[in-house]
Motif scaffolding. Structure first.
Motif, PDB file in Angstrom:
ATOM      1  N   GLY A  57      72.633  33.287  81.140  1.00 14.79           N
ATOM      2  CA  GLY A  57      72.090  33.236  79.782  1.00 14.79           C
ATOM      3  C   GLY A  57      71.146  32.079  79.553  1.00 14.79           C
ATOM      4  O   GLY A  57      70.951  31.644  78.426  1.00 14.79           O
ATOM      5  N   LEU A  58      70.548  31.573  80.633  1.00 21.52           N
ATOM      6  CA  LEU A  58      69.617  30.456  80.529  1.00 21.52           C
ATOM      7  C   LEU A  58      68.184  30.974  80.618  1.00 21.52           C
ATOM      8  O   LEU A  58      67.862  31.751  81.509  1.00 21.52           O
ATOM      9  CB  LEU A  58      69.873  29.451  81.652  1.00 21.52           C
ATOM     10  CG  LEU A  58      71.258  28.839  81.675  1.00 21.52           C
ATOM     11  CD1 LEU A  58      71.467  28.036  82.942  1.00 21.52           C
ATOM     12  CD2 LEU A  58      71.472  27.967  80.455  1.00 21.52           C
ATOM     13  N   THR A  59      67.349  30.528  79.725  1.00 17.46           N
ATOM     14  CA  THR A  59      65.953  30.924  79.724  1.00 17.46           C
ATOM     15  C   THR A  59      65.139  29.892  80.504  1.00 17.46           C
ATOM     16  O   THR A  59      65.067  28.731  80.108  1.00 17.46           O
ATOM     17  CB  THR A  59      65.409  31.030  78.284  1.00 17.46           C
ATOM     18  OG1 THR A  59      66.236  31.933  77.552  1.00 17.46           O
ATOM     19  CG2 THR A  59      63.977  31.517  78.277  1.00 17.46           C
ATOM     20  N   VAL A  60      64.579  30.332  81.615  1.00 17.09           N
ATOM     21  CA  VAL A  60      63.737  29.473  82.440  1.00 17.09           C
ATOM     22  C   VAL A  60      62.410  30.206  82.622  1.00 17.09           C
ATOM     23  O   VAL A  60      62.387  31.343  83.085  1.00 17.09           O
ATOM     24  CB  VAL A  60      64.394  29.188  83.813  1.00 17.09           C
ATOM     25  CG1 VAL A  60      63.476  28.347  84.675  1.00 17.09           C
ATOM     26  CG2 VAL A  60      65.727  28.493  83.623  1.00 17.09           C
ATOM     27  N   SER A  61      61.327  29.546  82.258  1.00 13.08           N
ATOM     28  CA  SER A  61      60.012  30.184  82.366  1.00 13.08           C
ATOM     29  C   SER A  61      59.655  30.402  83.833  1.00 13.08           C
ATOM     30  O   SER A  61      60.095  29.652  84.709  1.00 13.08           O
ATOM     31  CB  SER A  61      58.949  29.319  81.694  1.00 13.08           C
ATOM     32  OG  SER A  61      58.752  28.135  82.443  1.00 13.08           O
TER      33      SER A  61
END
Length: 65
Positions: A21-25
């Motif tokens: 659930g981590l947003t990493v570009s």
């Protein structure tokens, strides 16, 4: 990813971040891929492969005292 392949691809690393659930570009993932992939590879090497390798709880005694 097979058991013999210990270097995760960028897609593997992205999937782990997505699962957590981590947003990493994509730009950040590309920039820090070496760090992320080596950390994930280390975690996978240290992980238990299957339940058969889990130590039984021999000291556990179920009962009412």
């Amino acid at each position: 990813m097979s058991d013999s392949d210990v270097t995760p691809s960028e897609a593997d690393v992205a999937a782990v971040f997505d699962y957590a659930g981590l947003t990493v570009s994509p730009e950040r993932l590309a920039e820090h891929y070496e760090t992320y992939s080596s950390t994930l590879a280390l975690i996978r090497q240290a992980s238990v492969k299957g339940l058969g390798e889990t130590v039984p709880a021999v000291g556990f005694k179920a009962g009412w005292d």
